[in-house]
Write a protein that holds these residues in place. Sequence first.
Motif, PDB file in Angstrom:
ATOM      1  N   ALA A  64      -6.425  -5.910  -2.242  1.00 50.94           N
ATOM      2  CA  ALA A  64      -5.380  -6.005  -3.260  1.00 50.94           C
ATOM      3  C   ALA A  64      -5.664  -7.077  -4.302  1.00 50.94           C
ATOM      4  O   ALA A  64      -5.003  -7.124  -5.344  1.00 50.94           O
ATOM      5  N   GLU A  65      -6.648  -7.931  -4.046  1.00 49.64           N
ATOM      6  CA  GLU A  65      -7.003  -8.932  -5.054  1.00 49.64           C
ATOM      7  C   GLU A  65      -7.746  -8.319  -6.240  1.00 49.64           C
ATOM      8  O   GLU A  65      -7.830  -8.930  -7.302  1.00 49.64           O
ATOM      9  N   LEU A  66      -8.276  -7.136  -6.046  1.00 46.56           N
ATOM     10  CA  LEU A  66      -9.029  -6.484  -7.113  1.00 46.56           C
ATOM     11  C   LEU A  66      -8.125  -5.605  -7.970  1.00 46.56           C
ATOM     12  O   LEU A  66      -7.362  -4.799  -7.452  1.00 46.56           O
ATOM     13  N   GLY A  67      -8.221  -5.791  -9.286  1.00 47.28           N
ATOM     14  CA  GLY A  67      -7.595  -4.851 -10.199  1.00 47.28           C
ATOM     15  C   GLY A  67      -8.548  -3.682 -10.425  1.00 47.28           C
ATOM     16  O   GLY A  67      -9.742  -3.880 -10.669  1.00 47.28           O
ATOM     17  N   TRP A  68      -8.038  -2.446 -10.287  1.00 47.93           N
ATOM     18  CA  TRP A  68      -8.844  -1.250 -10.468  1.00 47.93           C
ATOM     19  C   TRP A  68      -8.412  -0.540 -11.744  1.00 47.93           C
ATOM     20  O   TRP A  68      -7.222  -0.449 -12.037  1.00 47.93           O
ATOM     21  N   LEU A  69      -9.368  -0.028 -12.472  1.00 48.80           N
ATOM     22  CA  LEU A  69      -9.060   0.747 -13.673  1.00 48.80           C
ATOM     23  C   LEU A  69     -10.023   1.908 -13.797  1.00 48.80           C
ATOM     24  O   LEU A  69     -11.234   1.744 -13.646  1.00 48.80           O
ATOM     25  N   ASN A  70      -9.485   3.086 -14.051  1.00 48.06           N
ATOM     26  CA  ASN A  70     -10.257   4.265 -14.429  1.00 48.06           C
ATOM     27  C   ASN A  70      -9.680   4.775 -15.737  1.00 48.06           C
ATOM     28  O   ASN A  70      -8.470   5.013 -15.824  1.00 48.06           O
ATOM     29  N   PHE A 113      -7.844   7.882 -26.130  1.00 45.93           N
ATOM     30  CA  PHE A 113      -7.716   7.763 -24.679  1.00 45.93           C
ATOM     31  C   PHE A 113      -6.946   8.958 -24.127  1.00 45.93           C
ATOM     32  O   PHE A 113      -5.909   9.347 -24.664  1.00 45.93           O
ATOM     33  N   HIS A 114      -7.466   9.544 -23.046  1.00 42.78           N
ATOM     34  CA  HIS A 114      -6.795  10.670 -22.395  1.00 42.78           C
ATOM     35  C   HIS A 114      -5.947  10.210 -21.225  1.00 42.78           C
ATOM     36  O   HIS A 114      -4.805  10.602 -21.066  1.00 42.78           O
ATOM     37  N   GLN A 115      -6.540   9.376 -20.387  1.00 43.46           N
ATOM     38  CA  GLN A 115      -5.839   8.942 -19.179  1.00 43.46           C
ATOM     39  C   GLN A 115      -6.386   7.595 -18.750  1.00 43.46           C
ATOM     40  O   GLN A 115      -7.600   7.379 -18.750  1.00 43.46           O
ATOM     41  N   THR A 116      -5.490   6.681 -18.436  1.00 43.67           N
ATOM     42  CA  THR A 116      -5.894   5.391 -17.888  1.00 43.67           C
ATOM     43  C   THR A 116      -5.035   5.086 -16.675  1.00 43.67           C
ATOM     44  O   THR A 116      -3.805   5.144 -16.752  1.00 43.67           O
ATOM     45  N   GLN A 117      -5.689   4.786 -15.566  1.00 42.61           N
ATOM     46  CA  GLN A 117      -5.005   4.345 -14.357  1.00 42.61           C
ATOM     47  C   GLN A 117      -5.426   2.915 -14.072  1.00 42.61           C
ATOM     48  O   GLN A 117      -6.619   2.618 -14.042  1.00 42.61           O
ATOM     49  N   SER A 118      -4.453   2.031 -13.884  1.00 37.78           N
ATOM     50  CA  SER A 118      -4.764   0.651 -13.505  1.00 37.78           C
ATOM     51  C   SER A 118      -3.801   0.240 -12.396  1.00 37.78           C
ATOM     52  O   SER A 118      -2.593   0.445 -12.508  1.00 37.78           O
ATOM     53  N   PHE A 119      -4.349  -0.319 -11.327  1.00 39.09           N
ATOM     54  CA  PHE A 119      -3.534  -0.595 -10.144  1.00 39.09           C
ATOM     55  C   PHE A 119      -4.285  -1.508  -9.182  1.00 39.09           C
ATOM     56  O   PHE A 119      -5.478  -1.768  -9.356  1.00 39.09           O
ATOM     57  N   ARG A 120      -3.569  -1.964  -8.176  1.00 38.08           N
ATOM     58  CA  ARG A 120      -4.203  -2.630  -7.042  1.00 38.08           C
ATOM     59  C   ARG A 120      -4.194  -1.663  -5.861  1.00 38.08           C
ATOM     60  O   ARG A 120      -3.202  -0.957  -5.650  1.00 38.08           O
ATOM     61  N   PRO A 121      -5.276  -1.596  -5.087  1.00 38.37           N
ATOM     62  CA  PRO A 121      -5.282  -0.698  -3.925  1.00 38.37           C
ATOM     63  C   PRO A 121      -4.168  -1.037  -2.948  1.00 38.37           C
ATOM     64  O   PRO A 121      -3.852  -2.204  -2.725  1.00 38.37           O
ATOM     65  N   GLY A 122      -3.564   0.002  -2.367  1.00 34.97           N
ATOM     66  CA  GLY A 122      -2.530  -0.206  -1.361  1.00 34.97           C
ATOM     67  C   GLY A 122      -3.135  -0.504   0.000  1.00 34.97           C
ATOM     68  O   GLY A 122      -4.355  -0.484   0.190  1.00 34.97           O
ATOM     69  N   ARG A 123      -2.276  -0.790   0.937  1.00 33.92           N
ATOM     70  CA  ARG A 123      -2.726  -1.113   2.291  1.00 33.92           C
ATOM     71  C   ARG A 123      -3.397   0.097   2.930  1.00 33.92           C
ATOM     72  O   ARG A 123      -2.856   1.207   2.893  1.00 33.92           O
ATOM     73  N   PRO A 124      -4.589  -0.065   3.526  1.00 30.60           N
ATOM     74  CA  PRO A 124      -5.249   1.052   4.199  1.00 30.60           C
ATOM     75  C   PRO A 124      -4.453   1.529   5.419  1.00 30.60           C
ATOM     76  O   PRO A 124      -4.063   0.716   6.260  1.00 30.60           O
ATOM     77  N   VAL A 125      -4.210   2.835   5.475  1.00 31.72           N
ATOM     78  CA  VAL A 125      -3.538   3.433   6.634  1.00 31.72           C
ATOM     79  C   VAL A 125      -4.403   4.620   7.079  1.00 31.72           C
ATOM     80  O   VAL A 125      -4.255   5.736   6.583  1.00 31.72           O
ATOM     81  N   PRO A 126      -5.345   4.399   8.006  1.00 28.26           N
ATOM     82  CA  PRO A 126      -6.292   5.460   8.389  1.00 28.26           C
ATOM     83  C   PRO A 126      -5.604   6.669   9.040  1.00 28.26           C
ATOM     84  O   PRO A 126      -4.631   6.515   9.772  1.00 28.26           O
ATOM     85  N   THR A 127      -6.137   7.846   8.759  1.00 24.93           N
ATOM     86  CA  THR A 127      -5.672   9.069   9.422  1.00 24.93           C
ATOM     87  C   THR A 127      -5.957   8.994  10.917  1.00 24.93           C
ATOM     88  O   THR A 127      -5.118   9.359  11.748  1.00 24.93           O
ATOM     89  N   HIS A 128      -7.169   8.561  11.265  1.00 26.70           N
ATOM     90  CA  HIS A 128      -7.582   8.375  12.661  1.00 26.70           C
ATOM     91  C   HIS A 128      -8.216   6.985  12.774  1.00 26.70           C
ATOM     92  O   HIS A 128      -8.827   6.493  11.825  1.00 26.70           O
ATOM     93  N   ARG A 129      -8.087   6.373  13.928  1.00 30.96           N
ATOM     94  CA  ARG A 129      -8.872   5.178  14.214  1.00 30.96           C
ATOM     95  C   ARG A 129      -9.190   5.151  15.696  1.00 30.96           C
ATOM     96  O   ARG A 129      -8.291   5.026  16.528  1.00 30.96           O
ATOM     97  N   PHE A 130     -10.479   5.305  15.990  1.00 30.12           N
ATOM     98  CA  PHE A 130     -10.935   5.332  17.381  1.00 30.12           C
ATOM     99  C   PHE A 130     -11.328   3.916  17.815  1.00 30.12           C
ATOM    100  O   PHE A 130     -12.206   3.299  17.225  1.00 30.12           O
ATOM    101  N   ALA A 131     -10.618   3.420  18.833  1.00 29.97           N
ATOM    102  CA  ALA A 131     -10.861   2.065  19.304  1.00 29.97           C
ATOM    103  C   ALA A 131     -12.095   1.959  20.184  1.00 29.97           C
ATOM    104  O   ALA A 131     -12.619   0.871  20.402  1.00 29.97           O
ATOM    105  N   LYS A 132     -12.536   3.114  20.689  1.00 32.66           N
ATOM    106  CA  LYS A 132     -13.744   3.140  21.533  1.00 32.66           C
ATOM    107  C   LYS A 132     -14.694   4.202  21.018  1.00 32.66           C
ATOM    108  O   LYS A 132     -14.272   5.273  20.598  1.00 32.66           O
TER     109      LYS A 132
END
Length: 372
Positions: free
Chosen positions: A235-241, A350-369
């Motif tokens: 979240a410290e990174l500003g993202w822009l496309n 300009f056609h489209q500009t998105q600027s944001f900070r990434p949200g918290r990662p919420v994985p679909t799956h996470r295998f602990a082993k």
Amino acid sequence: MSNEPHKIRFVMLGGFLGAGKTTAIGRLAKQYQDQGLKVGVVTNDQAADLVDTNLLRSQGLNVGEVAGACFCCNFNELTSTVETLAVDERPDVVIAEPVGSCTDLVATVVQPLMQLFDAQFDVAPYGVILKPSHGLRILRKEAQAGFSPKAAYIFEKQLEEADFLIINRIDELSAEQVEELSTLLSQFAPDTPILRMSAKSGEGMDGLIEMLDQRGSYGQKILELDYDLYAEGEAELGWLNSSLDATSDEVFVLDDLLLGIVEGLRQRLEAIQAETAHLKTIGLWEGAYGVANLVSSDTPAVLSLPSHCQTKLAHVVVNARVAVDPEALRAQVEEVVESVASQMGVTVAFHQTQSFRPGRPVPTHRFAKPSS
């Protein structure tokens, strides 16, 4: 004749923003094609209008994209995108390029593929490309590494989960720098193989192919990861496309526009002491494509892929990943683009500009082993 079902060899190359993943994947895909293999590529970003998708497609590759979230948080779209590629042309190899600020990919992508999709995929060893500019500073434990300790934490975790590590851009480094990076990596990950490579020149690519062809106990390094720290680092990174059209009554040199934008932003960001993770512009027009980029605040802006194009019209995409507020980043990009274009007698829309900070990662799956 074998009755074994056809499995797609799944290759994923990770690495921090600006490590050179896209260049490496483009060259790797070409080498696989030269072996007579059918290749698909899947790109990934937190936003739409992926500059890497455009670039790889312009090289004639069959490319799908997972946009709007990382592979780990959009795992189902990753597998469906591969299935879509397979409908068009059954690939022997799919090469996946994850978001450059992502980690924990073994637990959230590699292991789910191995355990849930074993019949469809034959997963290659997971390689991570080291970004030399930030790598040297972070591994040296320098006080001014460019990013906060939270962002450096992500960088280190990426290295920690790799089956093998790649020192890229060796053509841009001195022999002493390459040796220092090798020593630092060996100390950080003593049991992890290290390759040396230049994706740009092709040096060392045969070693990468050989490593990716290995079978055995790979993809087993499940991280102990603090997701709060991980989320804060991203979240410290500003993202822009941003996408735009550049037009002029007279022909203009597309490469000058691309490099001018990146250099202008380098100067602006340096003035406000905003560390650049990666900044990239791509220009496309009638089969021509060019790329300019900046991979850190202490390296120069470069025309990494000249288009040699003079035109009156071009489509331009700007991607920026910078440690600064995203709205401030948006203002800087728009001002610099307008200024550079005006100096060249070019009008931009300009056609489209998105600027944001990434949200918290919420994985679909996470295998602990890992799989047994």
